[in-house]
Design a protein around this motif. Structure first.
Motif, mmCIF file in Angstrom:
data_model
loop_
_atom_site.group_PDB
_atom_site.id
_atom_site.type_symbol
_atom_site.label_atom_id
_atom_site.label_comp_id
_atom_site.label_asym_id
_atom_site.label_seq_id
_atom_site.Cartn_x
_atom_site.Cartn_y
_atom_site.Cartn_z
ATOM 1 N N SER A 106 0.760 -1.110 0.048
ATOM 2 C CA SER A 106 0.044 0.051 0.056
ATOM 3 C C SER A 106 0.808 1.264 -0.023
ATOM 4 O O SER A 106 1.984 1.296 0.511
ATOM 5 C CB SER A 106 -0.987 -0.155 1.414
ATOM 6 O OG SER A 106 -0.204 0.169 2.506
ATOM 7 N N ARG A 107 0.500 2.423 -0.496
ATOM 8 C CA ARG A 107 1.097 3.785 -0.467
ATOM 9 C C ARG A 107 0.022 4.695 -0.172
ATOM 10 O O ARG A 107 -1.162 4.720 -0.750
ATOM 11 C CB ARG A 107 1.688 3.892 -1.752
ATOM 12 C CG ARG A 107 2.782 3.082 -2.018
ATOM 13 C CD ARG A 107 4.249 3.090 -1.070
ATOM 14 N NE ARG A 107 5.179 2.534 -1.184
ATOM 15 C CZ ARG A 107 5.373 1.292 -0.856
ATOM 16 N NH1 ARG A 107 4.530 0.548 -0.117
ATOM 17 N NH2 ARG A 107 6.692 0.419 -1.294
ATOM 18 N N THR A 108 0.420 5.832 0.304
ATOM 19 C CA THR A 108 -0.398 6.976 0.335
ATOM 20 C C THR A 108 0.118 8.106 -0.885
ATOM 21 O O THR A 108 1.029 7.670 -1.373
ATOM 22 C CB THR A 108 -0.311 7.846 1.573
ATOM 23 O OG1 THR A 108 1.021 8.310 1.710
ATOM 24 C CG2 THR A 108 -0.800 6.933 2.757
ATOM 25 N N TYR A 109 -0.854 8.711 -1.222
ATOM 26 C CA TYR A 109 -0.361 9.905 -2.183
ATOM 27 C C TYR A 109 -1.096 11.021 -2.118
ATOM 28 O O TYR A 109 -2.349 11.193 -1.505
ATOM 29 C CB TYR A 109 -0.679 9.291 -3.590
ATOM 30 C CG TYR A 109 -1.939 8.859 -4.017
ATOM 31 C CD1 TYR A 109 -2.909 9.841 -4.825
ATOM 32 C CD2 TYR A 109 -2.683 7.716 -3.874
ATOM 33 C CE1 TYR A 109 -4.126 9.548 -5.179
ATOM 34 C CE2 TYR A 109 -3.880 7.229 -4.062
ATOM 35 C CZ TYR A 109 -4.717 8.234 -4.883
ATOM 36 O OH TYR A 109 -5.980 7.878 -5.198
ATOM 37 N N LYS A 110 -0.560 12.108 -2.484
ATOM 38 C CA LYS A 110 -1.293 13.657 -2.561
ATOM 39 C C LYS A 110 -2.009 13.505 -4.139
ATOM 40 O O LYS A 110 -1.106 13.380 -5.137
ATOM 41 C CB LYS A 110 -0.415 14.716 -2.011
ATOM 42 C CG LYS A 110 0.006 14.388 -0.784
ATOM 43 C CD LYS A 110 -0.907 14.654 0.322
ATOM 44 C CE LYS A 110 -1.353 16.017 0.565
ATOM 45 N NZ LYS A 110 -0.374 16.787 1.287
ATOM 46 N N LEU A 111 -3.162 14.248 -4.064
ATOM 47 C CA LEU A 111 -3.622 14.724 -5.488
ATOM 48 C C LEU A 111 -4.205 16.144 -5.387
ATOM 49 O O LEU A 111 -4.795 16.596 -4.704
ATOM 50 C CB LEU A 111 -4.868 13.731 -5.757
ATOM 51 C CG LEU A 111 -5.631 13.995 -6.879
ATOM 52 C CD1 LEU A 111 -4.780 13.578 -8.180
ATOM 53 C CD2 LEU A 111 -6.860 13.178 -6.926
ATOM 54 N N TYR A 112 -3.397 16.742 -6.532
ATOM 55 C CA TYR A 112 -4.016 18.000 -6.602
ATOM 56 C C TYR A 112 -4.822 18.452 -7.693
ATOM 57 O O TYR A 112 -4.869 17.884 -8.733
ATOM 58 C CB TYR A 112 -2.491 19.000 -7.134
ATOM 59 C CG TYR A 112 -2.937 20.653 -7.291
ATOM 60 C CD1 TYR A 112 -2.825 21.621 -6.118
ATOM 61 C CD2 TYR A 112 -3.529 21.062 -8.388
ATOM 62 C CE1 TYR A 112 -3.267 22.645 -6.257
ATOM 63 C CE2 TYR A 112 -3.814 22.446 -8.287
ATOM 64 C CZ TYR A 112 -3.823 23.242 -7.178
ATOM 65 O OH TYR A 112 -4.021 24.603 -7.588
#
Length: 375
Positions: A106-112
């Motif tokens: 699993s990974r987190t990510y930021k989304l603009y």
């Protein structure tokens, strides 16, 4: 902390964020009363960084980390500086945290998401940070969110946790992280597909770019998921297959790979744009040449070379490679006098050099010239 130490720390931090690693290293070692080692000594020391994460880590992050932790423990060291990178989000825009998981982990990510977004199909750019960086830090340094706001596209920033690599580097040199549907390629592709599904991304307009280890990971994504991405951008990175383990990664970063394979792929490589500083002592500039050579394969392309200068005077050589239809499929930017840093970036983030041509803007221009046409 006395005034002298505070000045040294501030100057070392400024040099680091400008990508002037050698100067910052010398400054820190002088402050500690130690001589600045020559190239041979630094190369001999580098294997000790293997157990810290990125096999080619410059001595600078370790020196800066130790200096900050000793002289200013309240800052949280280099990690604390990165964590405090400021990302300005305009009214109506969003910079959201998301999560993805599959059988690979699993990974987190930021989304603009730009202001005024109403669910209409927009392009997507996936940005892979370098070692010691975070999503916020990479967004601040590359200023890609500002371009997304002005040109209306979405930007995703997958984050590599310290649990996967102590220096938060993408593990581009591991065999399991170079294969489709395995390891980190599976996770990054999964994040991409999740955004495409949830936000109705404009078909055929998905792109991936990265810096350093993130640039090498972008090359991996282009090779393992060519149907998912329309073009790739590699800044200060390495070709796909340049290494198969830590020792070969260290050798490739120092002097290029003896051979860089595409894992048996037979389809033409994706459109690719490469930026690399000719004074990069962390990842040798020869790696930029190898990325282009790998992307060319056996294609018959017409080349055109031009010289220019960035807004603050940094010189560059730009070589374009076009097919028989005069359509540019490859670009190689050699940045004269640049080190290991994102060209034209902001010092609000780490490893960014504002003197050079704007790599983010040029990558976006190149990306939007290419689209996967389903047929």
């Amino acid at each position: 902390m006395n005034a002298s130490n505070a000045q040294v720390m501030a100057e070392a931090t400024r040099l680091t964020r400008a990508g002037r690693l050698e100067e910052a290293t010398a400054l820190l070692l002088r402050a500690q009363g130690r001589p600045h080692p020559g190239n041979e000594d630094r190369m001999a020391e580098r294997p000790r960084h293997f157990d810290r994460g990125y096999p080619g880590s410059s001595p600078l992050p370790e020196a800066l980390r130790g200096f900050l932790e000793r002289e200013a423990p309240g800052t949280g060291g280099l990690d604390g500086l990165v964590a405090r990178a400021k990302v300005v989000v305009p009214n109506g825009a969003r910079f959201e945290s998301h999560h993805f998981a599959d059988t690979a982990g699993s990974r987190t990510y930021k989304l603009y998401i730009p202001a005024g977004y109403q669910g209409e199909p927009l392009p997507l750019v996936v940005m892979l940070h370098g070692c010691t960086q975070s999503a916020d830090d990479f967004a601040a340094g590359t200023r890609m969110n500002e371009l997304a706001e002005a040109s209306r596209f979405l930007v995703a920033y997958p984050e590599q946790p310290a649990s996967a690599n102590p220096s938060r580097c993408w593990n581009w040199f591991n065999a399991d992280d170079q294969q489709r549907d395995r390891g980190e390629p599976s996770l990054i592709a999964g994040i991409t597909r999740q955004i495409v599904r949830d936000f109705g991304i404009l078909p055929g307009c998905v792109y991936v770019a990265g810096l350093s280890a993130g640039g090498a990971a972008a090359a991996v994504m282009g090779a393992t998921y060519p149907e998912l991405y329309a073009a790739i951008g590699v800044h200060s990175g390495l070709a796909y297959g340049a290494a198969q383990d830590m020792p070969s990664a260290f050798a490739a970063m120092r002097g290029g790979a003896p051979t860089a394979t595409r894992g048996g792929a037979t389809a033409p490589a994706l459109p690719t744009i490469v930026f690399h500083g000719d004074r990069d002592t962390t990842v040798s500039p020869v790696n930029g040449e190898q990325i282009i050579a790998q992307a060319m394969a056996a294609a018959r392309l017409t080349t055109r070379t031009e010289q220019g200068h960035g807004p603050d005077g940094m010189g560059y050589t730009r070589t374009t490679y076009s097919d028989t239809g005069t359509h540019t499929v490859l670009e190689h930017w050699v940045l004269h006098g640049a080190g290991h840093a994102w060209s034209g970036g902001s010092t609000e983030g780490s490893y960014a050099d504002p003197r050079g041509p704007d790599a983010s803007r040029e990558m976006l221009r190149f990306f939007l010239q290419h689209r996967v046409i389903e047929g």
